[in-house]
Enzyme design. Structure first.
Site, PDB file in Angstrom:
ATOM      1  N   THR A   1      42.336  47.998  50.795  1.00 20.79           N
ATOM      2  CA  THR A   1      41.605  46.893  51.422  1.00 20.79           C
ATOM      3  C   THR A   1      41.782  45.619  50.618  1.00 20.79           C
ATOM      4  O   THR A   1      41.793  44.515  51.182  1.00 20.79           O
ATOM      5  CB  THR A   1      40.117  47.246  51.555  1.00 20.79           C
ATOM      6  OG1 THR A   1      39.998  48.556  52.120  1.00 20.79           O
ATOM      7  CG2 THR A   1      39.403  46.257  52.462  1.00 20.79           C
ATOM      8  N   ALA A   2      41.944  45.740  49.308  1.00 20.53           N
ATOM      9  CA  ALA A   2      42.156  44.561  48.467  1.00 20.53           C
ATOM     10  C   ALA A   2      43.411  43.803  48.893  1.00 20.53           C
ATOM     11  O   ALA A   2      43.417  42.572  48.967  1.00 20.53           O
ATOM     12  CB  ALA A   2      42.255  44.978  47.006  1.00 20.53           C
TER      13      ALA A   2
ATOM     14  N   SER B   1      40.924  53.860  51.731  1.00 18.96           N
ATOM     15  CA  SER B   1      40.622  52.442  51.877  1.00 18.96           C
ATOM     16  C   SER B   1      40.201  52.160  53.316  1.00 18.96           C
ATOM     17  O   SER B   1      40.732  52.761  54.259  1.00 18.96           O
ATOM     18  CB  SER B   1      41.852  51.599  51.540  1.00 18.96           C
ATOM     19  OG  SER B   1      42.275  51.834  50.215  1.00 18.96           O
TER      20      SER B   1
ATOM     21  N   HIS C   1      38.231  48.432  41.253  1.00 16.17           N
ATOM     22  CA  HIS C   1      37.554  49.351  40.332  1.00 16.17           C
ATOM     23  C   HIS C   1      36.909  48.550  39.193  1.00 16.17           C
ATOM     24  O   HIS C   1      36.507  47.410  39.370  1.00 16.17           O
ATOM     25  CB  HIS C   1      38.504  50.438  39.859  1.00 16.17           C
ATOM     26  CG  HIS C   1      39.073  51.270  40.983  1.00 16.17           C
ATOM     27  ND1 HIS C   1      38.300  51.727  42.027  1.00 16.17           N
ATOM     28  CD2 HIS C   1      40.336  51.699  41.229  1.00 16.17           C
ATOM     29  CE1 HIS C   1      39.067  52.422  42.860  1.00 16.17           C
ATOM     30  NE2 HIS C   1      40.298  52.411  42.412  1.00 16.17           N
TER      31      HIS C   1
END
Length: 286
Positions: free
Chosen positions: A120-121, A68, A158
């Site tokens: 990162t989300a 990430s 995703h």
């Protein structure tokens, strides 16, 4: 005593970690097929979810790995960023969805499922929301937790980003859209491929070039590459698989260039200013 060819004796294995997802599979199609190779280098693929790869990177286990963008702030002392292989959203990104709630304000005081502390989300969730609690879950458990009302909302990554409506969910926020507005249209860095510094400049550059050739091979043989990537699509059909691939294997994936590097700098500046990462990493792109 057996005598082996000198070339075999000199072969070096490079472990390359990536996630079992359609976009990564597409990127590695040329390498997996053997159409892209490096002299005296054997590339060993290691497939794991992105949070597990982030944890491996913290320990410096793999020579080359997907991670990430968030996680790079914690491993910049061991790895360089490869200019090839980045996943960047251009006006889109992880989405926060819910079954029962409709607005950001509705979620104040509520519990949101996020896909791992170094993703990162999850960083974007903390950057752009407030007055919400979060719980980290494996990314592929978030839909189940929503269905069972264990959480009030979830941040999807995703292919879940484009299939959530089929599960009766609706979008509260697209963090790519929020980022796009707040940064004046910069691409959103989500995932990176990184190479361990002890490999040295020359080999690092060769590996980055090999990945670029593999991506180019995938686009030159798109039908076959999409069929290959579909094996990793977790139930999506070919059209959705192709759509997802084109979202995250784009020109910035081939070479992030100045736009990609500046977007990374922007992400780390914002995260550091808000106290969400311990330091702002110095970027070296190879």
């Amino acid at each position: 005593m057996s005598v082996f060819p000198r070339k075999i004796l000199m072969t070096r294995t490079i472990r390359f970690g990536h996630s079992p997802d359609p976009d990564d599979a597409f990127m590695f199609y040329g390498i997996a097929l053997g159409q892209v190779s490096l002299d005296d280098i054997h590339i060993e693929h290691l497939l794991e979810d992105i949070q597990s790869l982030n944890q491996r990177a913290l320990r410096g286990e793999l020579e080359v790995t997907a991670i990430s963008a968030h996680a790079y702030a914690y491993v910049a002392d061991r790895y360089w960023v490869m200019k090839t292989g980045a996943s960047m959203g251009e006006g889109y990104g992880p989405v926060m969805v819910s079954r029962h709630f409709r607005t950001v304000e509705d979620l104040h005081g509520k519990l949101v499922g996020t896909p791992g502390p170094l993703t990162t989300a999850t960083l974007l969730f903390k950057l752009f929301t407030e007055k919400m609690d979060n719980v980290d879950l494996p990314f592929d458990d978030i839909l189940r937790a929503l269905e069972e009302d264990q959480i009030d909302a979830g941040v999807l990554i995703h292919e879940g980003q484009i299939t959530y409506e089929a599960s009766g969910l609706h979008k509260i926020l697209d963090f790519g859209e929020v980022w796009n507005v707040q940064t004046g249209g910069r691409p959103l860095p989500l995932g990176l491929d990184v190479v361990r510094k002890d490999l040295g400049d020359q080999l690092a550059g060769q590996l980055s070039s090999a990945l670029r050739r593999s991506i180019e091979y995938g686009y030159e043989h798109q039908e076959e590459a999409v069929e290959y990537a579909l094996r990793y699509g977790r139930g999506i059909d070919k059209d959705l698989c192709r759509r997802f691939i084109k979202m995250y294997v784009n020109e910035l994936t081939v070479d992030m260039g100045k736009a990609g590097q500046e977007s990374l700098e922007e992400l780390y500046t914002r995260a550091y200013q808000k106290g969400l990462i311990p330091l702002k990493p110095i970027l070296r792109i190879c």
